[in-house]
Write an enzyme that holds these catalytic residues in place. Structure first.
Site, PDB file in Angstrom:
ATOM      1  N   ARG A  74       5.960   0.238  -7.568  1.00  0.00           N
ATOM      2  CA  ARG A  74       6.731   1.261  -6.832  1.00  0.00           C
ATOM      3  C   ARG A  74       7.455   0.614  -5.649  1.00  0.00           C
ATOM      4  O   ARG A  74       7.343   1.011  -4.491  1.00  0.00           O
ATOM      5  CB  ARG A  74       5.829   2.410  -6.377  1.00  0.00           C
ATOM      6  N   CYS A  85       6.073  -5.394   0.224  1.00  0.00           N
ATOM      7  CA  CYS A  85       6.178  -4.049  -0.349  1.00  0.00           C
ATOM      8  C   CYS A  85       6.134  -2.986   0.760  1.00  0.00           C
ATOM      9  O   CYS A  85       7.072  -2.894   1.547  1.00  0.00           O
ATOM     10  CB  CYS A  85       5.118  -3.872  -1.426  1.00  0.00           C
ATOM     11  N   ARG A 131      12.940   2.987  -0.151  1.00  0.00           N
ATOM     12  CA  ARG A 131      11.616   3.156  -0.783  1.00  0.00           C
ATOM     13  C   ARG A 131      11.750   3.531  -2.259  1.00  0.00           C
ATOM     14  O   ARG A 131      12.667   4.261  -2.639  1.00  0.00           O
ATOM     15  CB  ARG A 131      10.830   4.265  -0.075  1.00  0.00           C
ATOM     16  N   GLY A 174       0.873  -1.168   0.000  1.00  0.00           N
ATOM     17  CA  GLY A 174       0.000   0.000   0.000  1.00  0.00           C
ATOM     18  C   GLY A 174       0.907   1.213   0.000  1.00  0.00           C
ATOM     19  O   GLY A 174       1.858   1.266  -0.768  1.00  0.00           O
ATOM     20  N   GLU A 188       0.520 -11.617  -3.364  1.00  0.00           N
ATOM     21  CA  GLU A 188      -0.928 -11.884  -3.333  1.00  0.00           C
ATOM     22  C   GLU A 188      -1.576 -11.601  -4.688  1.00  0.00           C
ATOM     23  O   GLU A 188      -2.726 -11.985  -4.903  1.00  0.00           O
ATOM     24  CB  GLU A 188      -1.598 -11.052  -2.225  1.00  0.00           C
ATOM     25  N   HIS A 209       4.542  -8.077  -4.657  1.00  0.00           N
ATOM     26  CA  HIS A 209       3.190  -8.392  -4.171  1.00  0.00           C
ATOM     27  C   HIS A 209       2.827  -9.849  -4.459  1.00  0.00           C
ATOM     28  O   HIS A 209       2.226 -10.129  -5.509  1.00  0.00           O
ATOM     29  CB  HIS A 209       2.165  -7.489  -4.878  1.00  0.00           C
TER      30      HIS A 209
HETATM   31  N1  GLN Z   1       6.069   2.900  -2.657  1.00  0.00           N
HETATM   32  C1  GLN Z   1       5.239   2.457  -1.581  1.00  0.00           C
HETATM   33  C2  GLN Z   1       5.728   2.981  -0.248  1.00  0.00           C
HETATM   34  O1  GLN Z   1       6.757   3.545  -0.160  1.00  0.00           O
HETATM   35  C3  GLN Z   1       5.150   0.961  -1.532  1.00  0.00           C
HETATM   36  C4  GLN Z   1       4.400   0.472  -2.735  1.00  0.00           C
HETATM   37  C5  GLN Z   1       3.644  -0.793  -2.531  1.00  0.00           C
HETATM   38  O2  GLN Z   1       3.382  -1.247  -1.419  1.00  0.00           O
HETATM   39  N2  GLN Z   1       3.194  -1.337  -3.618  1.00  0.00           N
HETATM   40  O3  GLN Z   1       5.045   2.800   0.718  1.00  0.00           O
END
Ligand code: GLN
Length: 200
Positions: A142, A82, A112, A50, A179, A177
């Site tokens: 990301r 993530c 990140r 997220g 899932e 991810h």
């Molecule tokens: N870029 C998001 C963050 O820094 C992580 C992205 C993701 O969970 N898909 O929180």
């Protein structure tokens, strides 16, 4: 007979519903966690992807942060994916403002958005140490990378020479991810790490 593991899925923001489905498919009993009371009786917890800053903020305003810290210190097994990996880390290397301390559940430094803006999202087949059955189709959104790790952390997978999955004790993290694809091997691997099997 085996007792089903009761596995919490932090459900404040992000990709939690599909984690619960995946856990159910591998024989665990998933529980959505939104408040302190939902933490009681858990055998393990999933911190989903997220937005880590949003999830971090909601963890504090919901009052979950302290019980999470206590449970982690007591050895609650965790799967962080993530943004969940970022939250579970000992340290965050952030291109964006980051004024929040992470959970420190695993001795890694998480960078990140480390694949850069041009590559917001991509998919790749990666080899995962200890995962039988061939490469895992990993969806990176990301995504962070594991920039540094303590000596007793095992790095389990790499993408473009960057560490993207690791384990230390009963904490498992991945930058992608798991899932989002029908392959349940990572959830299976995690649930197998969770003590709680009882034979009758
Ligand atoms: N870029 C998001 C963050 O820094 C992580 C992205 C993701 O969970 N898909 O929180």
């Amino acid at each position: 007979m085996t007792r089903q593991r009761r596995v919490g899925v932090l459900a404040l923001q992000g990709a939690f519903a599909l984690h619960a489905e995946a856990l159910h498919e591998v024989g665990a009993d998933p529980v959505e966690v939104r408040a302190r009371d939902d933490m009681s009786g858990l055998d393990a917890l999933v911190l989903p992807g997220g937005e880590s800053t949003t999830i971090g903020h909601l963890l504090r305003t919901s009052g979950l942060w302290e019980s999470l810290r206590t449970s982690v210190a007591a050895g609650l097994p965790l799967l962080g994916t993530c943004a969940g990996m970022i939250i579970a880390a000992r340290e965050i290397v952030a291109p964006a403002p980051n004024d929040r301390e992470p959970l420190g559940a695993i001795g890694i430094s998480a960078h990140r958005n480390a694949f850069g803006r041009q590559v917001e999202s991509f998919e790749a087949d990666i080899e995962i140490d200890g995962l039988a059955g061939g490469p895992f189709h990993a969806v990176f959104i990301r995504a962070p990378v594991i920039e540094a790790w303590e000596s007793d952390v095992s790095v389990l997978a790499w993408q473009n020479e960057r560490a993207v999955m690791a384990r230390q004790g009963s904490v498992l993290v991945c930058a992608f991810h798991p899932e989002l694809t029908p392959d349940r091997r990572i959830h299976e691997m995690f649930v197998r790490m969770v003590p709680g099997e009882e034979t009758t």
